[in-house]
Enzyme design. Structure first.
Site, mmCIF file in Angstrom:
data_model
loop_
_atom_site.group_PDB
_atom_site.id
_atom_site.type_symbol
_atom_site.label_atom_id
_atom_site.label_comp_id
_atom_site.label_asym_id
_atom_site.label_seq_id
_atom_site.Cartn_x
_atom_site.Cartn_y
_atom_site.Cartn_z
ATOM 1 N N PHE A 280 0.857 -1.244 0.011
ATOM 2 C CA PHE A 280 -0.060 0.001 -0.020
ATOM 3 C C PHE A 280 0.731 1.063 -0.091
ATOM 4 O O PHE A 280 0.435 2.347 -0.727
ATOM 5 C CB PHE A 280 -0.925 0.002 1.092
ATOM 6 C CG PHE A 280 -1.932 -1.047 1.141
ATOM 7 C CD1 PHE A 280 -3.101 -0.837 0.370
ATOM 8 C CD2 PHE A 280 -2.003 -2.180 1.888
ATOM 9 C CE1 PHE A 280 -4.194 -1.485 0.422
ATOM 10 C CE2 PHE A 280 -2.871 -3.056 1.729
ATOM 11 C CZ PHE A 280 -4.099 -2.858 1.026
ATOM 12 N N GLU B 291 -11.238 -12.548 12.437
ATOM 13 C CA GLU B 291 -12.011 -12.624 11.276
ATOM 14 C C GLU B 291 -11.803 -14.152 10.981
ATOM 15 O O GLU B 291 -12.924 -14.587 10.238
ATOM 16 C CB GLU B 291 -11.393 -11.725 10.243
ATOM 17 C CG GLU B 291 -12.016 -10.225 10.480
ATOM 18 C CD GLU B 291 -11.108 -9.247 9.951
ATOM 19 O OE1 GLU B 291 -11.390 -7.965 9.911
ATOM 20 O OE2 GLU B 291 -9.929 -9.618 9.387
ATOM 21 N N ASP C 242 4.910 -0.891 7.327
ATOM 22 C CA ASP C 242 5.015 -1.916 8.366
ATOM 23 C C ASP C 242 6.702 -1.682 8.891
ATOM 24 O O ASP C 242 7.163 -2.502 9.435
ATOM 25 C CB ASP C 242 4.589 -3.389 7.857
ATOM 26 C CG ASP C 242 2.992 -3.367 8.226
ATOM 27 O OD1 ASP C 242 2.506 -2.432 8.738
ATOM 28 O OD2 ASP C 242 2.629 -4.334 7.661
#
Length: 422
Positions: free
Chosen positions: A14, A171, A300
């Site tokens: 990203f 999730e 990150d």
């Protein structure tokens, strides 16, 4: 073109893609290097692992994304190091790529807290390969349980343990439970998939610690309604082929998934920078590596501390904001414009789903939960997908799953040597 300022970007996640996109029209040439030929929409990776989406719906070839950008060169390769004196990036196969400005956006991988041997039996979820491995092991577990005569071994095959209860762990647990309890019943003849155990383990006192206690408690209740066993306050002490040890208690479980921690890439070693415990480079206010104004570190890979002393979270919106900021800094340097000032992270909210009909959203003062939050979560994720085709495909897959209760990607496509030998 040869006289243009050369920006080398390592990592097509990203942050890296946002940077390249925002440099469009700037007087630069860009070389984008990645170990894989595709950009991956990681927030939906768990849906590939749990048979809701196909791999092609959340990943796109990087070359195709920049086919109309002649100033952008894409290289498939793995970086082995950085020569900061010669200003070159060295690839694993020996090629050196010179740079004027270097941006390291190399992301993170799984952290097993000193127990890397657990990786073989408890895969994490960072890549498409990870997702298809988990999907294969989950589906094979049901298939092997169908033909298993021994009751204890069958029970172990039907026990799925997810280690770590952040958004990914929650999730995964929710969808695996839904698949076992609502999607698969009726398809098997010798086993009742509704008897499957889904165990979610969190060493901390509660699941989803980044959310408010109210939303965390709601998520825990919703998971338990789906049949998930939520275990908090006790760490995992061992993972083997036969199961998982939680504290001092052993749980026979043939399918383990690791969602408990991350470790940054070796970028800190490449540039000789101080790093935090997760290996992230401690960057300056402008996201540069200390003493190297021509090297930026984002996403990150970077440890960025906010004004309140809290770290910027390792999520996609943060990486995108950092990529956009660095593009602005580079443009300013080349055009002589004033520097944009220190990087400021703008938190846009935290989101997590619990199964296919509930979610939680934390916007700070505004907190949502339930089906409305799920629809907002879905719209937000579809919006950030690349391309109309992907948006339509994902929307259709979700609508089909929502209405029919069936998952559209339940294919076992590769041999799992570990699983077949056990």
């Amino acid at each position: 073109m040869q006289e243009r300022h050369h920006v080398v970007v390592v990592g097509g996640g990203f942050g890296g893609l946002q940077l390249v996109n925002d440099l469009k029209g700037a007087p630069v040439k860009v070389t984008l290097i990645d170990r894989r030929n595709h950009h991956l929409f990681q927030p939906l990776l768990y849906q590939v692992a749990t048979t809701v989406l196909a791999t092609s719906e959340i990943a796109w070839p990087i070359r195709r994304l920049y086919r109309d950008r002649q100033e952008v060169t894409t290289l498939l390769g793995e970086v082995a190091g950085v020569d900061m004196i010669a200003k070159e990036v060295t690839l694993a196969h020996g090629q050196s790529i010179p740079y004027d400005t270097l941006v390291l956006a190399t992301g993170a991988t799984h952290a097993y807290f000193g127990h890397d041997e657990w990786a073989a039996v408890a895969p994490g979820l960072k890549t498409l390969e990870d997702a298809t491995t988990i999907r294969r092991r989950v589906l094979i577990a049901f298939e092997q349980a169908e033909v298993e005569e021994d009751t204890a071994r069958r029970d172990a095959l039907l026990t799925f343990t997810i280690i770590g209860a952040g958004p990914t762990g929650v999730e995964l647990a929710g969808i695996i439970a839904e698949m076992a309890h609502r999607t698969l019943p009726g398809e098997f003849r010798r086993i009742d998939t509704r008897l499957a155990r889904v165990v979610l383990v969190e060493a901390g006192p509660r699941i989803l610690p980044a959310f408010s206690e109210e939303l965390s408690a709601y998520a825990s209740r919703e998971l338990e309604k789906l049949g998930v066993e939520v275990l908090t306050g006790t760490p995992v002490t061992d993972c083997t082929d036969e199961g998982v040890t939680i504290g001092e208690s052993f749980v026979p479980s043939r399918t383990l998934v690791w969602a408990a921690g991350v470790q940054a890439s070796p970028a800190a070693r490449w540039v000789g920078a101080d790093a935090d415990r997760a290996g992230r480079v401690k960057v300056g206010p402008d996201l540069t590596a200390p003493h190297h104004p021509d090297i930026f570190v984002i996403g990150d890979t970077a440890s960025v501390i906010q004004e309140d002393g809290k770290p910027v979270p390792g999520i996609a919106p943060a990486a995108k904001q950092q990529g956009a900021y660095v593009a602005q800094v580079i443009r300013g340097r080349l055009t002589g414009s004033p520097a944009p000032g220190p990087f400021r992270y703008r938190h846009q909210g935290s989101l997590a789903t619990i199964g296919k009909r509930a979610a939680i959203i934390d916007f700070g003062r505004i907190k949502l939960r339930g089906s409305l939050a799920w629809w907002i979560w879905g719209i937000a994720h579809i919006y950030f997908l690349i391309g109309t085709r992907s948006r339509f495909a994902v929307a259709w897959s979700w609508l089909w799953t929502y209405l029919s209760g069936q998952h559209s990607a339940r294919l076992i496509t590769q041999k799992d040597t570990l699983r077949e030998e056990r």
